[in-house]
Structure formats: C-alpha cells, structure tokens
Design an enzyme around this catalytic site. Structure first.
Site, short mmCIF file in Angstrom:
data_model
loop_
_atom_site.label_atom_id
_atom_site.label_comp_id
_atom_site.label_asym_id
_atom_site.label_seq_id
_atom_site.Cartn_x
_atom_site.Cartn_y
_atom_site.Cartn_z
N ARG A 20 50.97 -6.33 -53.83
CA ARG A 20 51.75 -5.49 -54.74
C ARG A 20 51.08 -4.15 -55.06
O ARG A 20 51.69 -3.28 -55.67
CB ARG A 20 52.05 -6.27 -56.04
CG ARG A 20 53.17 -7.26 -55.85
CD ARG A 20 53.47 -8.00 -57.13
NE ARG A 20 52.43 -8.99 -57.44
CZ ARG A 20 52.27 -9.55 -58.63
NH1 ARG A 20 53.05 -9.19 -59.64
NH2 ARG A 20 51.33 -10.44 -58.83
N ASN A 45 47.62 -6.30 -60.76
CA ASN A 45 48.41 -6.65 -59.58
C ASN A 45 49.12 -5.44 -58.99
O ASN A 45 49.50 -5.44 -57.84
CB ASN A 45 49.46 -7.71 -59.92
CG ASN A 45 48.80 -9.01 -60.34
OD1 ASN A 45 47.93 -9.53 -59.65
ND2 ASN A 45 49.19 -9.52 -61.49
N LYS A 51 27.00 21.98 -55.07
CA LYS A 51 26.91 20.72 -54.31
C LYS A 51 25.50 20.60 -53.76
O LYS A 51 24.98 21.57 -53.21
CB LYS A 51 27.91 20.74 -53.15
CG LYS A 51 27.95 19.43 -52.40
CD LYS A 51 28.17 19.57 -50.91
CE LYS A 51 26.97 20.13 -50.18
NZ LYS A 51 27.09 20.12 -48.73
N TYR A 77 27.47 26.57 -44.14
CA TYR A 77 28.09 25.89 -43.00
C TYR A 77 28.44 26.92 -41.94
O TYR A 77 29.13 27.91 -42.22
CB TYR A 77 29.35 25.19 -43.50
CG TYR A 77 30.02 24.31 -42.48
CD1 TYR A 77 29.29 23.39 -41.73
CD2 TYR A 77 31.39 24.41 -42.25
CE1 TYR A 77 29.92 22.57 -40.81
CE2 TYR A 77 32.03 23.59 -41.33
CZ TYR A 77 31.29 22.67 -40.60
OH TYR A 77 31.92 21.87 -39.69
C1 UD1 Z 1 46.24 -17.68 -62.80
C2 UD1 Z 1 46.15 -18.99 -63.58
C3 UD1 Z 1 47.02 -18.89 -64.84
C4 UD1 Z 1 46.55 -17.72 -65.68
C5 UD1 Z 1 46.56 -16.44 -64.85
C6 UD1 Z 1 45.86 -15.34 -65.63
C7 UD1 Z 1 45.81 -20.78 -61.96
C8 UD1 Z 1 46.47 -21.83 -61.19
N1 UD1 Z 1 46.62 -20.06 -62.74
O1 UD1 Z 1 47.58 -17.53 -62.38
O2 UD1 Z 1 46.93 -20.08 -65.60
O3 UD1 Z 1 47.37 -17.59 -66.82
O4 UD1 Z 1 45.81 -16.63 -63.63
O5 UD1 Z 1 45.97 -14.12 -64.94
O6 UD1 Z 1 44.61 -20.60 -61.89
N2 UD1 Z 1 42.84 -16.56 -55.69
C9 UD1 Z 1 42.09 -16.82 -54.58
N3 UD1 Z 1 42.52 -17.77 -53.71
C10 UD1 Z 1 43.64 -18.49 -53.90
C11 UD1 Z 1 44.42 -18.21 -55.05
C12 UD1 Z 1 43.99 -17.25 -55.93
O7 UD1 Z 1 41.04 -16.20 -54.36
O8 UD1 Z 1 43.95 -19.33 -53.08
C13 UD1 Z 1 42.38 -15.55 -56.62
C14 UD1 Z 1 43.31 -14.35 -56.67
O9 UD1 Z 1 42.86 -13.33 -55.79
C15 UD1 Z 1 43.18 -13.90 -58.12
C16 UD1 Z 1 42.90 -15.18 -58.86
O10 UD1 Z 1 42.42 -16.11 -57.91
O11 UD1 Z 1 42.08 -13.03 -58.30
C17 UD1 Z 1 44.12 -15.73 -59.58
O12 UD1 Z 1 45.15 -16.00 -58.66
P1 UD1 Z 1 46.64 -15.61 -58.97
O13 UD1 Z 1 47.46 -15.98 -57.79
O14 UD1 Z 1 46.73 -14.23 -59.46
O15 UD1 Z 1 46.97 -16.64 -60.15
P2 UD1 Z 1 48.06 -16.48 -61.26
O16 UD1 Z 1 49.35 -16.99 -60.73
O17 UD1 Z 1 48.04 -15.12 -61.81
MG MG Z 2 47.31 -13.18 -61.25
#
Ligand code: UD1
Ligand code: MG
Length: 451
Positions: A18, A230, A337, A373
């Site tokens: 996004r 996001n 610079k 330059y």
């Molecule tokens: C998550 C929380 C939610 C919370 C919200 C706050 C979970 C299941 N949910 O939801 O309760 O209110 O954050 O912002 O934890 N990521 C990975 N690998 C994955 C999935 C996610 O690295 O497989 C990382 C994403 O890059 C991100 C973070 O984990 O930095 C959170 O993932 P995201 O998909 O944004 O979770 P939310 O649905 O926002």
């Molecule tokens: Mg999130």
C-alpha cells in the site's frame, strides 16, 4: 531492569504494497531515518540485549540497513508470510537461546519509545508471562481487541474474528508484546491457524498462556506512539507526530524557535546552548549546531557541523560535509558542500563553496564560485587564512590561494596564488569617450519622438 537479558525480535517481512513504492516499507523515512532505524533505536541495546530482525525474501536492502544500524543483530528470512507468529518463529534459533525477556515489535511502528519497552519488561519482572502493549483507538477497526477482566488480559481477538460486542471494545493491541523468555517458545509453538485468515496469529499467545495457568497483562500507551505505517498518508502523519516530539525536545533543551511548527528537524539533530532557529528551516540527518549559533529563515542543512556563534542564512543551503568554525557566517543564496570553513570565515552572498577548505578569517566576496567539477572529476580548492576573494571570482580547482592573498573582483583564478600575493585576472576594459551621451540621446528620442 538491570541484570535481565533480552532478545528483541522486530518483524519486518511485510511487502508494504500500500506504500506504492519500490522501496521496502521499513526503509521509508521519518525525521531523516528509516522506520526500522527508529524501532531499533528504541529497542534495548548494550550488554545482554540481543536483536533479531525478520525480513522478507529479496529484502537485501533491509538486511543492509540492519547491519549498518546494529552490526550485532541477526537477520532471519521469513520465506512465506503465514502470520505474525510464523514470522516470530523464523527467529526460533535466537529464541531458543533463552533470554530473560523476549520482546516482539513491528518494523513499521516508528514512534515506539525505549520507555515503553522498559515498562513491558517491568511487567515481566513482576511475574507476568505475557505483557501486551495496548492503546485506546479512536477508530478500532482492523485492530485486535483486548479482552480483559480486571487487570488481567484474557485474550486478543482479531477484528475479522470478533463478535459485534467484541468489536465495540476500543482497547486495542498495539502489536508490541513481551514474553517470559523461558516460556516463550513453548507458548508460541502451540499457536495454530484456525481463524478467518488461516494465519498463525501471535496474539493467540495470550489465550494459550492463560490455559497454561500463566499471567497476561496489558500495558497502556497513547495511540500516537503505536501508529503503524501502511500508506504514504500514515507516513506523513507519523512524521508530524515525530516532528512535534523533536520540536518539543529542542525547546525543552533551550533552543529558541518563534515558530517551531515551521521548523523540521531530524531525529539525530544535536544542539548546544542558546541556539536560535528562525521560521521555515529544514534540518536533515547528521547536523550538529553549537552554542549560540543562529540559523536564519529558509535554510536547508544536511550532514553539517555548525560551530559556536556561527550564522547561517537566510536562504542558505549547507550540504553534506560542511563544517563551519566558530563565528563563521554563511549568508543568503550560498551553497556549501564538503567544505571546511574555519573560524570567522565570511561567505555572505551568492556563492558556491564545494570540495574546499577556507582558512580562518578569510572573506569570500559575493558571487564567488569554486569551480570544482571539470565535467570528469571533482577537484579541491584550498584557501588559506585571512585571504580576501573579491566579488564574482571563479576559483578553478584544483587551486590553492595562499594565506593573506588578495584576489581582485571578477577574476578567473586557474593558477595557485602564493601567500600575501595579489592576483587579478580580467578581460580588458573598453572605454569609449562620449559613448554614454549617445546612448542617452537614443533613449530620449524613444520617449519623446518629436524632440
Ligand atoms: C497486527 C495484530 C493486531 C494489532 C495490529 C496493530 C496480529 C495477528 N495482529 O495486525 O492485533 O492490533 O497488528 O497494528 O499480530 N509480518 C511479518 N510476517 C507475517 C505477517 C506479518 O513479518 O507473516 C509483520 C508485518 O510486516 C508487520 C507486522 O508483522 O510489520 C504486523 O503484521 P500486519 O499484517 O500488519 O498485522 P495487522 O493485521 O496489522
Ligand atoms: Mg498492520
């Protein structure tokens, strides 16, 4: 928290689609630093504080950023995005080493502070097995809801799986969680994926801990601190919050700003005592401003060190590698610079000083350009102390101007000028007697044709 060891796992495997950008999400910047840099700066550091970052495949640039910021950190690749618990387990090897406290944070939540990590760890110190950072959401849509009873946290319900009654709860999961490091692996490995998205949700750790008879608690913070990024709009909102924080910290430290809301700072900007920053100034990363310096309006400064009582602008551009000595003065429409300007140097108007050193007390006249330059490579200009460069001079580098040398206005200097020498290089002046009279006659006729 002295004595307790920690492992912080930062989840940064997200694609960030996004953001509509070729740059991985966590490398976008707030206050001159990547989102990831802000999170890593807040995470525990020093002896007994280990760090692991979980990144996506093809995120070499993220791994490089981690290495640059925390060479001691380990990076783990999550090959498939199967949820936050799955992401944490990409660092299983690090968790298995068993720190006292395991902290999990998201790489896209740059406003998190060190004090908040400390509060979560304090809860673990008091016996909780899981401590979750919560906040009251103005609009809770999309967040996991915290189901509490008294001061105990019972479970976290993701929005998609919540009932209407649960969706009415505004106390939400910020995403930062802390675990008793000795029980963490056991808890997280029990997490399944029986939910509407079919993902392994880290938030399920709370209910599992309760089933094991362990304690889970909520630590509350403000929504501002846990804003996740996001979209570019959210990036701009986070920038606004961070700028407000940086301005307040600068004011508290004694910086004078009559319109702080128009001044942009970087997270690492450092100030001496009695610094003044006028309205509409932009300061990028790597800038230090010493005691008594004044930055006048509409100046743009990046990676520069500004000496005591120096004066910059209005309308100055200080680029990387600029160093101003005590009392140096950079005036309007001056660009520098990779330039070292020693104490008392004056470059007051309309100049470019690049790849240069200017010795103490030298005066650089209006319109002076260091021609650094030649279309192929960059060359240096060395100007000694107490030299005088007349207006509109071009110093064709590589070139050296000696101490106390005097350059006549309009010169094009291509050869070194020894100490105390006078150098003038100009085309011949043409004087035509009476020429001006003829000019005036023509002009007058133009205005009054009958005369
Ligand atoms: C998550 C929380 C939610 C919370 C919200 C706050 C979970 C299941 N949910 O939801 O309760 O209110 O954050 O912002 O934890 N990521 C990975 N690998 C994955 C999935 C996610 O690295 O497989 C990382 C994403 O890059 C991100 C973070 O984990 O930095 C959170 O993932 P995201 O998909 O944004 O979770 P939310 O649905 O926002
Ligand atoms: Mg999130």
């Amino acid at each position: 928290m002295t004595g307790r060891t920690s492992l912080t796992i930062v989840l940064a495997a997200g694609e960030g689609t996004r953001m509509r950008s070729a740059t991985p999400k966590v490398l976008h910047q707030v206050a001159g630093q990547s989102l990831l840099a802000h999170v890593l700066a807040a995470a525990p550091n020093g002896a007994g504080a280990a760090l692991a970052v979980v990144i996506g495949p093809d995120h070499g640039a993220v791994a490089q950023e981690v290495k640059r910021l925390r060479p001691d950190a380990a990076t783990y690749i999550q090959r498939e995005r199967l949820g936050t618990a799955h992401a944490v387990l990409a660092a299983r090897e690090a968790i298995a080493r068993g720190a006292d406290d395991l902290l999990v944070a998201f790489g896209d939540t740059p406003l998190i502070t060190a004090a908040t990590f400390a509060r979560l760890r304090e809860a673990l110190g008091k016996g909780a097995a899981v401590a979750v950072l919560g906040f009251r959401a103005a609009d809770p849509t999309g967040y996991g809801r915290l189901l509490v009873e008294g001061d105990q946290l019972l479970a976290i319900r993701e929005h998609a799986d919540a009932t209407a009654a649960e969706r009415a709860i505004t106390l939400c999961n910020a995403g930062v969680m802390a675990f008793d490091g000795r029980r963490a692996l056991e808890i997280i490995e029990k997490i399944g994926h029986a939910n509407s998205k079919g993902e392994y949700y880290l938030v399920d750790a709370v209910a599992i801990a309760r089933e094991l008879g362990l304690e889970a608690v909520v630590i509350e913070t403000s929504e501002d601190e846990v804003r996740g990024i996001n979209t570019k709009a959210q990036l701009a909102e986070a920038e606004a919050v961070m700028q407000a924080r940086l301005r307040k910290a600068a004011l508290d430290a004694g910086v004078t700003m009559v319109a702080p809301e128009t001044v942009f700072l970087a997270a690492d900007t450092s100030f001496g005592n009695d610094v003044t920053i006028e309205p509409f100034v932009v300061i990028g990363p790597g800038v230090s401003i010493a005691d008594g310096a004044v930055i006048h309006s509409f100046s743009h400064i990046v990676q520069a060190s500004i000496g005591k009582k120096a004066s910059v602008g209005p309308y100055a551009r200080l680029r990387p590698g600029t160093s101003l000595g005590e009392g140096a003065r950079i005036g309007n429409f001056v660009e520098t610079k990779a330039a070292i300007l020693e104490a008392g140097v004056k470059v007051n108007h309309l100049s470019y000083i690049g790849d240069a050193r200017v010795g103490e007390g030298s005066n650089i006249g209006a319109g002076t350009i260091t021609c650094n330059y030649d279309g192929f490579s960059k060359h240096r200009t060395e100007i000694g102390s107490h030299a005088f460069v007349g207006t509109n001079s071009s110093l064709v580098a590589p070139v050296k101007i000696g101490n106390g040398a005097y350059i006549g206005s309009g010169s094009v200097i291509t050869k070194d000028v020894p100490d105390d020498a006078l150098a003038v290089e100009r085309s011949q002046q043409t004087i035509r007697e009476g020429g001006a009279k003829r000019y005036r006659e023509i002009k007058t006729r133009g205005k009054t044709p009958k005369a």
